[in-house]
Design an enzyme around this catalytic site. Structure first.
Site, mmCIF file in Angstrom:
data_model
loop_
_atom_site.group_PDB
_atom_site.id
_atom_site.type_symbol
_atom_site.label_atom_id
_atom_site.label_comp_id
_atom_site.label_asym_id
_atom_site.label_seq_id
_atom_site.Cartn_x
_atom_site.Cartn_y
_atom_site.Cartn_z
ATOM 1 N N CYS A 2 -18.188 43.902 -15.517
ATOM 2 C CA CYS A 2 -19.364 43.861 -15.501
ATOM 3 C C CYS A 2 -19.934 42.405 -14.865
ATOM 4 C CB CYS A 2 -20.189 44.026 -16.586
ATOM 5 S SG CYS A 2 -19.731 45.505 -17.530
ATOM 6 N N ARG A 27 -19.274 43.376 -9.301
ATOM 7 C CA ARG A 27 -18.387 43.258 -10.360
ATOM 8 C C ARG A 27 -18.630 44.771 -10.845
ATOM 9 N NH1 ARG A 27 -16.612 38.683 -12.040
ATOM 10 N NH2 ARG A 27 -16.174 39.186 -14.158
ATOM 11 N N TRP A 77 -19.868 48.124 -14.933
ATOM 12 C CA TRP A 77 -19.151 49.216 -14.540
ATOM 13 C C TRP A 77 -18.326 49.841 -15.628
ATOM 14 C CZ3 TRP A 77 -13.495 49.391 -14.718
ATOM 15 C CH2 TRP A 77 -12.852 50.212 -13.742
ATOM 16 N N ASN A 103 -19.297 41.574 -20.789
ATOM 17 C CA ASN A 103 -18.521 41.512 -19.707
ATOM 18 C C ASN A 103 -16.813 41.667 -20.288
ATOM 19 O OD1 ASN A 103 -16.901 39.787 -17.025
ATOM 20 N ND2 ASN A 103 -16.486 42.069 -17.433
ATOM 21 N N GLY A 104 -16.135 42.789 -20.296
ATOM 22 C CA GLY A 104 -14.873 42.741 -21.059
ATOM 23 C C GLY A 104 -14.463 43.965 -21.816
ATOM 24 N N GLU A 486 -1.252 48.925 3.020
ATOM 25 C CA GLU A 486 -2.769 47.990 3.174
ATOM 26 C C GLU A 486 -3.662 48.916 3.868
ATOM 27 O OE1 GLU A 486 -4.096 46.242 1.334
ATOM 28 O OE2 GLU A 486 -5.833 45.562 2.441
ATOM 29 N N LYS A 490 -7.104 50.868 2.559
ATOM 30 C CA LYS A 490 -8.480 50.698 2.806
ATOM 31 C C LYS A 490 -8.851 51.628 3.363
ATOM 32 C CE LYS A 490 -8.537 47.379 2.154
ATOM 33 N NZ LYS A 490 -8.120 46.198 1.620
ATOM 34 N N GLU A 493 -10.219 53.843 0.207
ATOM 35 C CA GLU A 493 -11.180 53.375 -0.797
ATOM 36 C C GLU A 493 -12.568 53.414 -0.131
ATOM 37 O OE1 GLU A 493 -10.176 48.497 -0.458
ATOM 38 O OE2 GLU A 493 -11.157 49.464 -2.323
ATOM 39 N N HIS A 509 12.158 62.423 2.994
ATOM 40 C CA HIS A 509 12.714 62.692 1.935
ATOM 41 C C HIS A 509 11.425 63.446 1.141
ATOM 42 C CE1 HIS A 509 16.441 60.418 2.384
ATOM 43 N NE2 HIS A 509 15.751 59.438 3.006
ATOM 44 N N LYS A 608 -15.488 45.001 -7.263
ATOM 45 C CA LYS A 608 -14.773 43.923 -6.181
ATOM 46 C C LYS A 608 -13.755 43.328 -7.228
ATOM 47 C CE LYS A 608 -13.935 41.285 -3.079
ATOM 48 N NZ LYS A 608 -12.951 41.701 -2.249
HETATM 49 O O1 M6R Z 1 -8.903 39.883 -6.822
HETATM 50 P P1 M6R Z 1 -7.683 40.381 -6.522
HETATM 51 O O2 M6R Z 1 -6.900 40.204 -5.424
HETATM 52 O O3 M6R Z 1 -6.968 40.164 -7.790
HETATM 53 O O4 M6R Z 1 -7.890 41.855 -6.544
HETATM 54 C C1 M6R Z 1 -6.853 43.037 -6.638
HETATM 55 C C2 M6R Z 1 -7.212 44.087 -6.355
HETATM 56 O O5 M6R Z 1 -8.270 44.727 -7.168
HETATM 57 C C3 M6R Z 1 -8.120 44.356 -4.967
HETATM 58 O O6 M6R Z 1 -7.118 43.900 -4.036
HETATM 59 C C4 M6R Z 1 -8.523 45.778 -4.592
HETATM 60 O O7 M6R Z 1 -7.262 46.720 -4.705
HETATM 61 C C5 M6R Z 1 -9.434 45.769 -3.141
HETATM 62 N N1 M6R Z 1 -10.466 46.634 -3.641
HETATM 63 C C6 M6R Z 1 -8.576 46.518 -1.967
HETATM 64 O O8 M6R Z 1 -9.437 46.604 -1.009
#
Ligand code: M6R
Length: 613
Positions: A2, A27, A77, A103-104, A486, A490, A493, A509, A608
């Site tokens: 959060c 967040r 969140w 937050n936590g 990657e 992307k 998500e 496989h 994020k």
């Molecule tokens: O801040 P970080 O690099 O530790 O974050 C890791 C992941 O949460 C972050 O890369 C996440 O997978 C992204 N939303 C991908 O686009």
């Protein structure tokens, strides 16, 4: 996970809180709330409108008191309890006098709540956080000052928290504390702020301070004081901040994601800047592990999550090839639960854009506890990860706001490959002229990234043609494999389409059974040494009806024969291709998500920075 914000001494606290919450939405954004305090009265508003929660909160605050000078705000969140208004913060104690934001995760919340209920407390939410309000209430009933009540509270809880507390009987005071979750304090004349991060209060405060684990701060209009868990006074460390608010805005683009993609040349350039001494030695100014220790490294373990994990996987290829060290790459959330082996000479590298990802921080802590030397590769100066590590290499990608990480990835690959070359220099596994050539190759990347971005239109055409497809496989070999992972991450998500990344040779496989007409296969085919093998893999999927999109180099004349769509990128040294090849993949995800009408910066269910396990 959060975002929290608080202010004391402000003529218009509500405006400050709402502006800060908008910047903290990265967040979490499934609900939001504020509490304002004036003598003897706590006023509260909470909304749970998904991505529109903060906007809805602004409307819900239409009848907020105008004479309040202090307040706290929260964007949520959900972890414990559904994303509903009743679970949104701030939470209050039984009398409605004390309000908290958190937050936590409070890990022992069940036993604490049982105990509190047995003593007559009434809970109104199903969150873990509400226990904090009732614990502070207990302290107040026992006659403790607000700061002391919070100190007693955090002595009772296990888990992670950044918590802020107000009490209507002390309208000019906020107390706050942290363990693991981030918390900063900001000061301006007559007004004092707290927030999960600096950008939330960047346009308000003048000077910023970091709160460390198990420190408790008392904020008043004239400033703040801090104590540790034992109640002893502590001085907070001042942060050096060189961002302005402009960098936190969209800069005229439709969304942060495209702004951040277009910033990639600068991100790589800045990350590589000024990393070589006159004698050719690669040097990281922030590095606090000396050369002898690095020379003594026998094994490298990289820990990271999500996109950072994919950058770490690229680093494995580079460190093994250039420095001849054995490398393991671990998913951060798995590392500490499998009794990892840390021997003398183990170097652990934690990779994280935010430096606040709890999984990565906990993995690094575990490694530290077992005697490893730890290097952090992070984008955020003074982040928790940076402070946890023995040494830091900063990626200098600038503030990344879009949930989908883009410029951080290219900056991480550049930084990690440079680190691999430094290890090779120290170990003598590459000749000086080989290191020179590779460093020059890295230095050429920003221009290559620019040229790739200039070809954005070819990707947009592919996105338009394939927007109706529902299943995507991303394939690659060697460093093309983490690039494919990657690309798939992307894509899934932000488009919400099914996407998987695979090593191209692995498809036969099992996953090949899923290939049929309508499935799209995106292949990273830029490595000439592996092209023939990859072409065979593409022929296999083509024969089963898949549509093939191939990312190829300008000099490739053969892949066209098996591809339905070609996306050309400039020729690059194979080890550096992820930095270039990821760009069309990011653009493909972006363009498809836009065509589908998705909220690219704030995809559903995500945040994020993931500060919960
Ligand atoms: O801040 P970080 O690099 O530790 O974050 C890791 C992941 O949460 C972050 O890369 C996440 O997978 C992204 N939303 C991908 O686009």
């Amino acid at each position: 996970m959060c975002g929290i914000i608080g202010v004391v001494g402000d003529a218009d606290p509500l405006t400050t809180l709402l502006a800060g919450l908008t910047r903290l939405e990265y967040r979490g954004y499934d609900s939001a709330g504020v509490a304002l305090v004036r003598p003897g009265e706590m006023w509260r508003a909470r909304t749970a409108e998904g991505t529109e929660s903060v906007s809805a909160l602004k409307l819900a605050c239409a009848d907020a008191p105008t004479d309040a000078r202090s307040g706290i705000g929260h964007t949520r969140w959900a972890t414990h309890g559904a994303p509903e208004a009743v679970n949104a913060h701030p939470h209050v104690d039984c009398s409605g006098t004390v309000a908290i934001i958190h937050n936590g995760i409070i890990e022992n919340h069940r036993e604490l709540a049982d105990d509190l209920r047995a003593r007559g407390h009434v809970f109104t939410s199903v969150t873990d956080s509400e226990v904090l309000a009732h614990l502070v209430e207990e302290g107040r009933r026992a006659g403790l000052e607000l700061l002391e009540a919070l100190r007693a509270t955090i002595q009772a809880v296990r888990g992670a928290f950044a918590v802020a507390v107000m009490d209507a009987t002390e309208p000019d005071v906020i107390v706050a504390a942290r363990r693991v979750s981030p918390l900063v304090v900001g000061v301006a004349p007559g007004v004092t702020y707290l927030a999960s991060d600096v950008p939330a209060i960047l346009d308000r405060a003048r000077v910023f301070y970091a709160v460390n684990d198990d420190e408790i701060v008392r904020l008043a209009p004239e400033g703040f004081r801090a104590v540790d868990l034992d109640g002893a006074p502590v001085r907070l460390r001042q942060l050096s901040i060189d961002w302005d608010l402009e960098t936190a805005e969209k800069g005229g683009h439709d969304d942060f994601m495209i702004k951040e993609i277009l910033e990639e040349p600068g991100a790589v350039r800045a990350t590589l800047l000024d990393r070589r001494r006159l004698d050719g030695t690669i040097a990281f100014d922030e590095m606090r592990v000396d050369d002898d220790e690095l020379r003594a490294v026998r094994r490298v373990v990289l820990v990271a999550a999500g996109t950072s994990h994919h950058a770490a996987q690229v680093a494995k290829y580079a460190i093994e090839r250039w420095a001849r060290l054995s490398v393991e790459v671990d998913i951060a959330s798995e590392y500490r639960y499998r009794d990892p082996i840390v021997e003398i000479g183990t170097l652990v590298i934690g990779v994280s854009q935010s430096g606040e990802t709890i999984d990565t921080i906990q993995a690094v802590r575990e490694a530290h506890g077992r005697g490893a030397r730890v290097v952090a590769v992070t984008n955020v100066v003074d982040s928790s990860l940076a402070r946890e590590a023995d040494a830091v290499v900063y990626t200098r990608a600038g503030l990344e706001i879009s949930v989908a990480s883009t410029k951080a990835f290219v900056a991480q690959v550049a930084a990690l490959e440079l680190l691999a070359l430094r290890l090779a220099q120290l170990r003598g596994t590459l000749e000086p002229d080989e290191v020179d050539a590779l460093v020059r190759g890295l230095g050429a990347l920003p221009a290559l990234v620019e040229r790739t971005l200039a070809r954005r239109a070819q990707v947009e055409e592919v996105a338009t043609a394939l927007v109706g497809a529902r299943d995507f496989f991303f394939l690659g070999r060697h460093v093309g494999f983490p690039t494919a992972l990657e690309g798939a991450l992307k894509f899934k998500e932000i488009t919400y389409r099914h996407a998987e990344g695979y090593p191209a040779g692995e498809l036969k496989h099992g996953p090949l059974a899923l290939i049929e007409p309508g499935v799209v296969v995106v292949a990273i085919a830029t490595d000439p040494t592996l092209r023939e093998k990859l072409l065979s893999n593409l022929a296999e999927v083509k024969a089963r009806g898949a549509t093939v999109v191939a990312i190829v180099s300008d000099d490739d004349e053969v892949t066209e024969a098996v591809a339905d769509y070609l996306v050309r990128v400039p020729v690059t040294e194979p080890m550096f291709t992820p930095v270039v090849d990821v760009i069309p993949l990011q653009l493909l995800a972006y363009a498809t998500a836009r065509l589908l009408g998705r909220n690219v910066d704030r995809p559903r269910n995500l945040a994020k920075t993931v500060t919960v396990e």
